[in-house]
Design a protein around this motif. Structure first.
Motif, PDB file in Angstrom:
ATOM      1  N   ASN A  97       3.617 -16.664 -21.578  1.00  0.00           N
ATOM      2  CA  ASN A  97       4.752 -16.983 -22.641  1.00  0.00           C
ATOM      3  C   ASN A  97       5.108 -15.362 -23.449  1.00  0.00           C
ATOM      4  N   TYR A  98       4.244 -14.406 -23.276  1.00  0.00           N
ATOM      5  CA  TYR A  98       4.699 -13.143 -23.835  1.00  0.00           C
ATOM      6  C   TYR A  98       5.841 -12.789 -22.994  1.00  0.00           C
ATOM      7  N   ILE A  99       5.877 -12.654 -21.598  1.00  0.00           N
ATOM      8  CA  ILE A  99       6.843 -12.228 -20.697  1.00  0.00           C
ATOM      9  C   ILE A  99       8.154 -13.173 -21.042  1.00  0.00           C
ATOM     10  N   ALA A 100       7.999 -14.552 -21.273  1.00  0.00           N
ATOM     11  CA  ALA A 100       9.104 -15.356 -21.513  1.00  0.00           C
ATOM     12  C   ALA A 100      10.050 -15.055 -22.870  1.00  0.00           C
ATOM     13  N   CYS A 101       9.183 -13.953 -23.536  1.00  0.00           N
ATOM     14  CA  CYS A 101      10.214 -13.561 -24.996  1.00  0.00           C
ATOM     15  C   CYS A 101      11.123 -12.601 -24.648  1.00  0.00           C
ATOM     16  N   PHE A 102      10.995 -12.035 -23.428  1.00  0.00           N
ATOM     17  CA  PHE A 102      11.888 -10.904 -22.793  1.00  0.00           C
ATOM     18  C   PHE A 102      12.968 -11.422 -22.312  1.00  0.00           C
ATOM     19  N   VAL A 103      14.199 -10.532 -21.793  1.00  0.00           N
ATOM     20  CA  VAL A 103      15.347 -10.852 -21.078  1.00  0.00           C
ATOM     21  C   VAL A 103      14.972 -11.312 -19.795  1.00  0.00           C
ATOM     22  N   ASP A 104      15.706 -12.443 -19.267  1.00  0.00           N
ATOM     23  CA  ASP A 104      15.622 -12.918 -17.867  1.00  0.00           C
ATOM     24  C   ASP A 104      16.859 -12.658 -17.351  1.00  0.00           C
ATOM     25  N   THR A 105      16.944 -11.649 -16.315  1.00  0.00           N
ATOM     26  CA  THR A 105      18.244 -11.428 -15.951  1.00  0.00           C
ATOM     27  C   THR A 105      18.976 -12.652 -14.967  1.00  0.00           C
ATOM     28  N   LYS A 140      22.726 -11.005 -18.075  1.00  0.00           N
ATOM     29  CA  LYS A 140      22.801  -9.874 -17.234  1.00  0.00           C
ATOM     30  C   LYS A 140      22.852  -8.645 -17.960  1.00  0.00           C
ATOM     31  N   LYS A 141      21.692  -8.349 -18.446  1.00  0.00           N
ATOM     32  CA  LYS A 141      20.988  -7.043 -19.366  1.00  0.00           C
ATOM     33  C   LYS A 141      19.729  -6.843 -18.732  1.00  0.00           C
ATOM     34  N   LYS A 142      19.518  -5.518 -18.933  1.00  0.00           N
ATOM     35  CA  LYS A 142      18.378  -5.025 -18.486  1.00  0.00           C
ATOM     36  C   LYS A 142      17.460  -4.520 -19.562  1.00  0.00           C
ATOM     37  N   ASN A 153       8.103   6.508 -19.885  1.00  0.00           N
ATOM     38  CA  ASN A 153       9.247   6.865 -19.700  1.00  0.00           C
ATOM     39  C   ASN A 153      10.459   5.822 -18.891  1.00  0.00           C
ATOM     40  N   ASN A 154       9.639   5.255 -17.920  1.00  0.00           N
ATOM     41  CA  ASN A 154      10.583   4.373 -17.395  1.00  0.00           C
ATOM     42  C   ASN A 154      10.148   2.944 -17.605  1.00  0.00           C
ATOM     43  N   TRP A 155       9.912   2.405 -18.623  1.00  0.00           N
ATOM     44  CA  TRP A 155       9.054   1.045 -18.974  1.00  0.00           C
ATOM     45  C   TRP A 155      10.115   0.016 -18.557  1.00  0.00           C
ATOM     46  N   SER A 156       9.666  -0.841 -17.930  1.00  0.00           N
ATOM     47  CA  SER A 156      10.611  -2.110 -17.562  1.00  0.00           C
ATOM     48  C   SER A 156       9.707  -3.437 -17.820  1.00  0.00           C
ATOM     49  N   ILE A 157      10.157  -4.538 -17.243  1.00  0.00           N
ATOM     50  CA  ILE A 157       9.550  -5.710 -17.747  1.00  0.00           C
ATOM     51  C   ILE A 157       8.176  -5.986 -16.823  1.00  0.00           C
ATOM     52  N   ASN A 158       8.282  -5.299 -15.536  1.00  0.00           N
ATOM     53  CA  ASN A 158       7.173  -5.096 -14.931  1.00  0.00           C
ATOM     54  C   ASN A 158       5.859  -4.411 -15.384  1.00  0.00           C
ATOM     55  N   GLU A 159       6.239  -3.323 -16.056  1.00  0.00           N
ATOM     56  CA  GLU A 159       5.229  -2.524 -16.816  1.00  0.00           C
ATOM     57  C   GLU A 159       4.684  -3.294 -18.159  1.00  0.00           C
ATOM     58  N   GLU A 160       5.640  -3.978 -18.562  1.00  0.00           N
ATOM     59  CA  GLU A 160       5.488  -4.822 -19.879  1.00  0.00           C
ATOM     60  C   GLU A 160       4.250  -5.830 -19.356  1.00  0.00           C
ATOM     61  N   ASP A 189      21.126 -16.024 -24.342  1.00  0.00           N
ATOM     62  CA  ASP A 189      21.524 -16.241 -23.079  1.00  0.00           C
ATOM     63  C   ASP A 189      22.444 -17.400 -22.582  1.00  0.00           C
ATOM     64  N   ASN A 190      22.780 -17.493 -21.386  1.00  0.00           N
ATOM     65  CA  ASN A 190      23.558 -18.796 -21.150  1.00  0.00           C
ATOM     66  C   ASN A 190      22.758 -20.171 -21.006  1.00  0.00           C
ATOM     67  N   ARG A 191      21.639 -20.097 -21.651  1.00  0.00           N
ATOM     68  CA  ARG A 191      20.993 -21.371 -22.001  1.00  0.00           C
ATOM     69  C   ARG A 191      20.894 -21.466 -23.344  1.00  0.00           C
ATOM     70  N   GLU A 192      21.327 -20.471 -24.085  1.00  0.00           N
ATOM     71  CA  GLU A 192      21.449 -20.570 -25.681  1.00  0.00           C
ATOM     72  C   GLU A 192      20.018 -20.488 -26.114  1.00  0.00           C
ATOM     73  N   GLN A 193      19.065 -19.526 -25.456  1.00  0.00           N
ATOM     74  CA  GLN A 193      17.982 -19.193 -25.974  1.00  0.00           C
ATOM     75  C   GLN A 193      17.718 -17.643 -26.238  1.00  0.00           C
ATOM     76  N   TRP A 194      17.214 -17.262 -27.197  1.00  0.00           N
ATOM     77  CA  TRP A 194      17.144 -15.983 -27.598  1.00  0.00           C
ATOM     78  C   TRP A 194      15.904 -15.118 -26.832  1.00  0.00           C
ATOM     79  N   SER A 195      16.358 -13.757 -26.538  1.00  0.00           N
ATOM     80  CA  SER A 195      15.352 -13.107 -25.851  1.00  0.00           C
ATOM     81  C   SER A 195      15.302 -11.661 -26.337  1.00  0.00           C
ATOM     82  N   ILE A 196      14.303 -10.814 -26.106  1.00  0.00           N
ATOM     83  CA  ILE A 196      14.165  -9.431 -26.332  1.00  0.00           C
ATOM     84  C   ILE A 196      14.835  -8.623 -25.270  1.00  0.00           C
ATOM     85  N   VAL A 197      15.861  -7.742 -25.776  1.00  0.00           N
ATOM     86  CA  VAL A 197      16.585  -6.956 -24.655  1.00  0.00           C
ATOM     87  C   VAL A 197      16.268  -5.481 -24.858  1.00  0.00           C
ATOM     88  N   GLU A 198      15.981  -5.201 -25.936  1.00  0.00           N
ATOM     89  CA  GLU A 198      15.517  -3.841 -26.426  1.00  0.00           C
ATOM     90  C   GLU A 198      14.496  -3.664 -27.409  1.00  0.00           C
TER      91      GLU A 198
END
Length: 186
Positions: free
Chosen positions: A53-61, A65-67, A84-91, A156-165
């Protein structure tokens, strides 16, 4: 008695059994069709310690189409170069590590206050003062972490909000979320 009757009586297949206790805590996770639902999901996923559920709060490409970008608090990257190079994987790895380091029965509480928001149609910027309280004897993760979080969110294109930054801003001399992420990412 015939053989079928004997089998049915001895197997007791028509008696209801007691329900099993779920493996996970209950979840309040809903489709994030509004920013408020997104941040309720974010808070409950942390407090319930549900990684999916935590990871589902973040952008799904797949849907937008945002990183994802995490901007650590000033000075944190000197202490924790992994930021320095934090991504979804590190999250995800950080949150898995945090949950695994908590002793059984210990909890996490997240307070989000002083909300400020700017909404721009399909995107928004939210600011929260946060207080993250981790009830643990583990000195790496236990304690109170305070700061301000700035979240850039998109629909996003499902009309669901997500954290991008997510930008973390240190508050006074407190440990902040960047410190927690840096401490638990190894």
């Amino acid at each position: 008695m015939n053989l079928l009757t004997i089998i049915l009586i001895s197997c007791d297949i028509f008696t209801t059994r007691s329900p099993e206790v779920p493996d996970r805590p209950s979840s309040n996770f809903l489709a994030a069709t509004s920013p408020e639902i997104l941040f309720n999901n974010f808070k409950s996923s942390i407090e319930e310690k549900v990684v999916e559920n935590y990871i589902a709060c973040f952008v799904d490409t797949s849907y937008l189409k945002k990183k994802y970008n995490f901007i650590p608090a000033v000075g944190s990257t000197a202490l924790y170069p992994i930021l320095n190079n934090w991504s979804i994987n590190e999250e995800k790895q950080y949150f898995l590590n945090l949950v695994s380091k908590l002793q059984q029965g210990k909890n996490i509480e997240l307070k989000l206050t002083n909300t400020q928001k700017n909404i721009f149609g399909d995107s928004a910027i939210y600011y929260f003062d946060y207080e993250l309280i981790i009830n643990s004897n583990n000195q790496l993760i236990g304690g109170t972490f305070k700061g301000t979080a700035q979240f850039k969110i998109f629909s996003d294109n499902r009309e669901q909000w997500s954290i991008v930054e997510w930008q973390d801003i240190k508050k006074e001399n407190y440990l902040c979320w960047s410190d927690l992420k840096g401490r638990t990412s190894y």
